[in-house]
Scaffold this motif. Structure first.
Motif, PDB file in Angstrom:
ATOM      1  N   LEU A 158       0.827  -1.199   0.000  1.00  0.00           N
ATOM      2  CA  LEU A 158       0.000   0.000   0.000  1.00  0.00           C
ATOM      3  C   LEU A 158       0.862   1.251   0.000  1.00  0.00           C
ATOM      4  CD1 LEU A 158      -1.465   0.942   3.483  1.00  0.00           C
ATOM      5  CD2 LEU A 158       0.148  -0.940   3.243  1.00  0.00           C
ATOM      6  N   GLU A 159       0.269   2.330  -0.459  1.00  0.00           N
ATOM      7  CA  GLU A 159       0.883   3.651  -0.356  1.00  0.00           C
ATOM      8  C   GLU A 159       0.609   4.164   1.048  1.00  0.00           C
ATOM      9  OE1 GLU A 159       0.593   8.044  -2.520  1.00  0.00           O
ATOM     10  OE2 GLU A 159      -1.014   6.592  -2.769  1.00  0.00           O
ATOM     11  N   TYR A 160       1.654   4.686   1.700  1.00  0.00           N
ATOM     12  CA  TYR A 160       1.462   5.160   3.065  1.00  0.00           C
ATOM     13  C   TYR A 160       2.281   6.414   3.306  1.00  0.00           C
ATOM     14  CZ  TYR A 160       0.446   4.983   8.043  1.00  0.00           C
ATOM     15  OH  TYR A 160      -0.002   5.284   9.308  1.00  0.00           O
ATOM     16  N   ASN A 161       1.777   7.240   4.188  1.00  0.00           N
ATOM     17  CA  ASN A 161       2.415   8.507   4.505  1.00  0.00           C
ATOM     18  C   ASN A 161       3.754   8.284   5.219  1.00  0.00           C
ATOM     19  OD1 ASN A 161       2.646  11.259   4.611  1.00  0.00           O
ATOM     20  ND2 ASN A 161       1.125  11.568   6.199  1.00  0.00           N
ATOM     21  N   LYS A 162       4.718   9.128   4.885  1.00  0.00           N
ATOM     22  CA  LYS A 162       6.051   8.986   5.455  1.00  0.00           C
ATOM     23  C   LYS A 162       6.196   9.876   6.668  1.00  0.00           C
ATOM     24  CE  LYS A 162       5.893  12.327   2.320  1.00  0.00           C
ATOM     25  NZ  LYS A 162       4.664  12.608   1.638  1.00  0.00           N
ATOM     26  N   GLY A 163       7.171   9.559   7.519  1.00  0.00           N
ATOM     27  CA  GLY A 163       7.431  10.373   8.692  1.00  0.00           C
ATOM     28  C   GLY A 163       7.371   9.574   9.977  1.00  0.00           C
ATOM     29  N   ASN A 164       7.851  10.180  11.048  1.00  0.00           N
ATOM     30  CA  ASN A 164       7.938   9.491  12.334  1.00  0.00           C
ATOM     31  C   ASN A 164       6.573   9.034  12.843  1.00  0.00           C
ATOM     32  OD1 ASN A 164      10.613  10.257  12.185  1.00  0.00           O
ATOM     33  ND2 ASN A 164      10.416  11.939  13.633  1.00  0.00           N
ATOM     34  N   ALA A 165       5.553   9.876  12.655  1.00  0.00           N
ATOM     35  CA  ALA A 165       4.241   9.593  13.235  1.00  0.00           C
ATOM     36  C   ALA A 165       3.447   8.576  12.431  1.00  0.00           C
ATOM     37  CB  ALA A 165       3.437  10.887  13.359  1.00  0.00           C
ATOM     38  N   THR A 166       3.925   8.237  11.252  1.00  0.00           N
ATOM     39  CA  THR A 166       3.153   7.338  10.384  1.00  0.00           C
ATOM     40  C   THR A 166       3.968   6.090  10.064  1.00  0.00           C
ATOM     41  OG1 THR A 166       3.848   8.853   8.608  1.00  0.00           O
ATOM     42  CG2 THR A 166       1.601   9.067   9.415  1.00  0.00           C
ATOM     43  N   ALA A 167       4.755   6.118   8.996  1.00  0.00           N
ATOM     44  CA  ALA A 167       5.564   4.940   8.662  1.00  0.00           C
ATOM     45  C   ALA A 167       6.522   4.586   9.804  1.00  0.00           C
ATOM     46  CB  ALA A 167       6.349   5.192   7.374  1.00  0.00           C
ATOM     47  N   GLY A 168       7.071   5.594  10.460  1.00  0.00           N
ATOM     48  CA  GLY A 168       7.980   5.322  11.574  1.00  0.00           C
ATOM     49  C   GLY A 168       7.294   4.594  12.712  1.00  0.00           C
ATOM     50  N   LEU A 169       6.087   5.027  13.042  1.00  0.00           N
ATOM     51  CA  LEU A 169       5.334   4.383  14.120  1.00  0.00           C
ATOM     52  C   LEU A 169       5.016   2.935  13.771  1.00  0.00           C
ATOM     53  CD1 LEU A 169       3.785   4.533  16.800  1.00  0.00           C
ATOM     54  CD2 LEU A 169       1.808   5.363  15.511  1.00  0.00           C
TER      55      LEU A 169
ATOM     56  N   LYS B  22      18.961   4.653  -6.754  1.00  0.00           N
ATOM     57  CA  LYS B  22      18.104   5.608  -7.462  1.00  0.00           C
ATOM     58  C   LYS B  22      17.578   6.712  -6.557  1.00  0.00           C
ATOM     59  CE  LYS B  22      16.636   2.269 -10.972  1.00  0.00           C
ATOM     60  NZ  LYS B  22      15.503   1.595 -11.644  1.00  0.00           N
ATOM     61  N   LEU B  23      17.795   6.590  -5.248  1.00  0.00           N
ATOM     62  CA  LEU B  23      17.277   7.565  -4.294  1.00  0.00           C
ATOM     63  C   LEU B  23      18.422   8.368  -3.697  1.00  0.00           C
ATOM     64  CD1 LEU B  23      14.737   5.253  -2.410  1.00  0.00           C
ATOM     65  CD2 LEU B  23      14.191   7.004  -4.104  1.00  0.00           C
ATOM     66  N   SER B  24      18.338   9.687  -3.815  1.00  0.00           N
ATOM     67  CA  SER B  24      19.362  10.546  -3.225  1.00  0.00           C
ATOM     68  C   SER B  24      19.304  10.422  -1.703  1.00  0.00           C
ATOM     69  CB  SER B  24      19.120  11.999  -3.622  1.00  0.00           C
ATOM     70  OG  SER B  24      17.920  12.479  -3.030  1.00  0.00           O
ATOM     71  N   ALA B  25      20.339  10.929  -1.050  1.00  0.00           N
ATOM     72  CA  ALA B  25      20.395  10.845   0.417  1.00  0.00           C
ATOM     73  C   ALA B  25      19.199  11.545   1.052  1.00  0.00           C
ATOM     74  CB  ALA B  25      21.701  11.456   0.917  1.00  0.00           C
ATOM     75  N   SER B  26      18.798  12.701   0.507  1.00  0.00           N
ATOM     76  CA  SER B  26      17.670  13.425   1.092  1.00  0.00           C
ATOM     77  C   SER B  26      16.368  12.659   0.920  1.00  0.00           C
ATOM     78  CB  SER B  26      17.544  14.822   0.473  1.00  0.00           C
ATOM     79  OG  SER B  26      17.303  14.740  -0.912  1.00  0.00           O
ATOM     80  N   LEU B  27      16.229  11.949  -0.195  1.00  0.00           N
ATOM     81  CA  LEU B  27      15.013  11.170  -0.413  1.00  0.00           C
ATOM     82  C   LEU B  27      14.995   9.916   0.452  1.00  0.00           C
ATOM     83  CD1 LEU B  27      14.631  11.472  -4.293  1.00  0.00           C
ATOM     84  CD2 LEU B  27      13.313  12.653  -2.535  1.00  0.00           C
ATOM     85  N   GLN B  28      16.182   9.392   0.779  1.00  0.00           N
ATOM     86  CA  GLN B  28      16.242   8.204   1.627  1.00  0.00           C
ATOM     87  C   GLN B  28      15.897   8.526   3.085  1.00  0.00           C
ATOM     88  OE1 GLN B  28      19.640   5.589   1.329  1.00  0.00           O
ATOM     89  NE2 GLN B  28      19.852   5.936  -0.875  1.00  0.00           N
ATOM     90  N   THR B  29      15.927   9.805   3.442  1.00  0.00           N
ATOM     91  CA  THR B  29      15.622  10.189   4.825  1.00  0.00           C
ATOM     92  C   THR B  29      14.280   9.625   5.272  1.00  0.00           C
ATOM     93  OG1 THR B  29      16.889  12.241   4.646  1.00  0.00           O
ATOM     94  CG2 THR B  29      15.227  12.147   6.384  1.00  0.00           C
TER      95      THR B  29
ATOM     96  N   ILE C 243      12.271   6.611  14.257  1.00  0.00           N
ATOM     97  CA  ILE C 243      12.695   7.956  13.863  1.00  0.00           C
ATOM     98  C   ILE C 243      13.377   7.883  12.502  1.00  0.00           C
ATOM     99  CG2 ILE C 243      14.131   9.943  14.469  1.00  0.00           C
ATOM    100  CD1 ILE C 243      13.818   9.073  17.400  1.00  0.00           C
ATOM    101  N   MET C 244      12.958   8.747  11.607  1.00  0.00           N
ATOM    102  CA  MET C 244      13.435   8.679  10.225  1.00  0.00           C
ATOM    103  C   MET C 244      14.871   9.162  10.108  1.00  0.00           C
ATOM    104  SD  MET C 244      11.367  11.880   8.531  1.00  0.00           S
ATOM    105  CE  MET C 244      11.652  13.561   9.091  1.00  0.00           C
ATOM    106  N   GLY C 245      15.503   8.752   8.997  1.00  0.00           N
ATOM    107  CA  GLY C 245      16.821   9.264   8.668  1.00  0.00           C
ATOM    108  C   GLY C 245      17.947   8.270   8.774  1.00  0.00           C
ATOM    109  N   SER C 246      17.736   7.183   9.514  1.00  0.00           N
ATOM    110  CA  SER C 246      18.763   6.156   9.637  1.00  0.00           C
ATOM    111  C   SER C 246      18.083   4.825   9.938  1.00  0.00           C
ATOM    112  CB  SER C 246      19.752   6.505  10.758  1.00  0.00           C
ATOM    113  OG  SER C 246      19.089   6.512  12.009  1.00  0.00           O
TER     114      SER C 246
END
Length: 435
Positions: A98-109, A131-138, A147-150
């Motif tokens: 499924l398509e899902y919202n990114k971020g700590n409160a959504t995919a991170g949770l 194919k994904l730049s570092a900023s997009l991989q965040t 927590i996103m980013g690593s």
């Protein structure tokens, strides 16, 4: 992530037997659902949006390359998935992808709760990471605290997005207004509309759009350190500090000045977009996800876009993620589908329909407007200007932000009260994380 409890010898034997039985089944674990004949897929993109067009093409290509496999596609609303994903993904009704919202409160949770499949091995072996730049991989990677980013890949974005100003060129021309290049010129333009009894901004206060205006205003006083503190918890955030105070106070001022209608507190995003399409408002501040649809549906006036004047930081990030629920019964098919969405044919189609692809051939993007959209995203991204979204930092924060900004619109909350309201769950989340 969930941590296993220590087992007795008897418990270990029972678990081993259970896992052996599970591996013989078709629940997607063990063999990754290699023998599955159905892929159940959810997303919330409209059929004529850039993403909708591209994903429908991806489904066609998937069917052609997987004869005998049925694709059960179900279109859900953003709100449906946002509010119910945790419950659904923890049940036997979970889709395979499924398509899902990114971020700590959504995919991170969800990753922290063990509800999403770790995609790190697939991302590496299939070359998605290249194919994904570092900023997009965040937004694709999350640590054990969600927590996103690593950490590990728990989702794959295949487009980018950012928030910008859409404007009705005909109405700007009617009132002799030039495209603003500074914040002062922007507010002067809105003053001119108000003097002519035209409400400048089409706003959806009942969903995400209004809070993004508040955040853009706060970002005008912020820098990358502020974003890292707010989004990544690098340092404590002062909710009555200069950035968020300016955002809340200026948003309330915009309401008082007539830039934002007080009845917009009850308007949903869809109705906001339709009102702009109908020429009822000269300006709409929202994301690139509207671009392809406006290009397709606006026939009665000329329109254009510009970045929020004066800001180097803007709400934006990678696009939403393709995630594979841990309970998916067809994981291998889900990985194959993600792979197809990264292919040039789909990426180029996305770019030529008003999307922001991550792996398109620049020479294959033919429409001048679409080139401008992608160029502006690349400009923001290259300047490290993607500041994510205001509702990301804490679970349930989306609804908190919606309610809070509605209070600013209808006058039921002062800016200080709004900031106190949004600070509470943010700080409670930090305490839960031990920060």
């Amino acid at each position: 992530m969930f941590r296993p409890r220590f087992l007795s010898a008897a418990g270990a034997l029972l678990l081993t037997a259970s896992l052996a039985l599970t591996a013989c089944g078709s629940d997607g674990s063990g063999d990754e659902g290699a023998d599955a004949k159905t892929l159940t897929l959810w997303h919330y993109e409209g059929p004529n949006s850039a993403m909708g067009v591209a994903w429908n093409k991806a489904i066609d290509l998937f069917k052609a390359s997987h004869p005998g496999v049925e694709v059960k596609f179900e279109e859900k609303s953003f709100e449906q998935i946002q509010q119910n994903a945790g419950m659904i993904l923890n049940s036997d009704s979970a889709p395979d992808i499924l398509e899902y919202n990114k971020g700590n409160a959504t995919a991170g949770l969800l990753s922290k709760q063990g509800l999403l499949t770790d995609l790190t091995e697939e991302a590496t072996s299939r070359g998605w990471d290249k194919k994904l730049s570092a900023s997009l991989q965040t937004t694709a990677k999350y640590d054990e605290d969600g927590i996103m980013g690593s950490g590990k890949f728990y989702g794959v974005p295949n487009y980018g997005e950012y928030v910008m100003v859409y404007y009705n060129k005909d109405l700007f021309k009617k009132y002799n207004i030039a495209v603003p290049t500074t914040y002062a010129e922007f507010t002067a333009a809105m003053d001119t509309f108000v003097k002519n009894k035209v409400t400048p901004l089409s706003v959806g206060g009942a969903e995400y759009p209004a809070q993004q205006i508040f955040y853009e205003l706060a970002l005008s006083k912020g820098d990358r350190a502020f974003v890292d503190d707010y989004q990544l918890y690098k340092n404590k955030v002062d909710f009555h500090g200069p950035q968020l105070t300016y955002g809340a106070q200026t948003f309330a001022d915009w309401v008082n000045k007539g830039y934002i209608a007080k009845n917009s507190a009850g308007i949903k995003a869809e109705d906001m977009g339709v009102a702009f399409e109908q020429g009822k408002f000269p300006i709409l501040y929202s994301g690139s996800w509207w671009y392809g649809r406006f290009n397709d549906e606006i026939k009665n006036f000329d329109w254009g876009t510009f970045l929020f004047p004066g800001n180097t930081l803007h709400p934006g990030s990678s696009g939403n993620l393709w995630v594979v629920p841990e309970k998916s019964k067809a994981k291998k098919l889900a990985y194959d589908f993600i792979d197809i969405t990264m292919q040039p044919e789909v990426q180029n189609l996305l770019g030529n329909n008003g999307g922001v692809p991550v792996a398109a051939d620049p020479a294959a993007i033919t429409d001048p407007k679409n080139k401008e959209l992608i160029d502006n995203f690349n400009k923001v991204s290259a300047a490290d200007g993607l500041a994510f979204y205001p509702d990301w930092p804490a679970p349930g924060y989306y609804d908190v932000m919606v309610s809070g900004v509605q209070g600013l619109i209808n006058g039921s909350k002062t800016p200080a009260a709004f900031l106190d309201e949004v600070a509470k769950p943010y700080n409670e989340n930090l305490a839960d994380l031990g920060k």
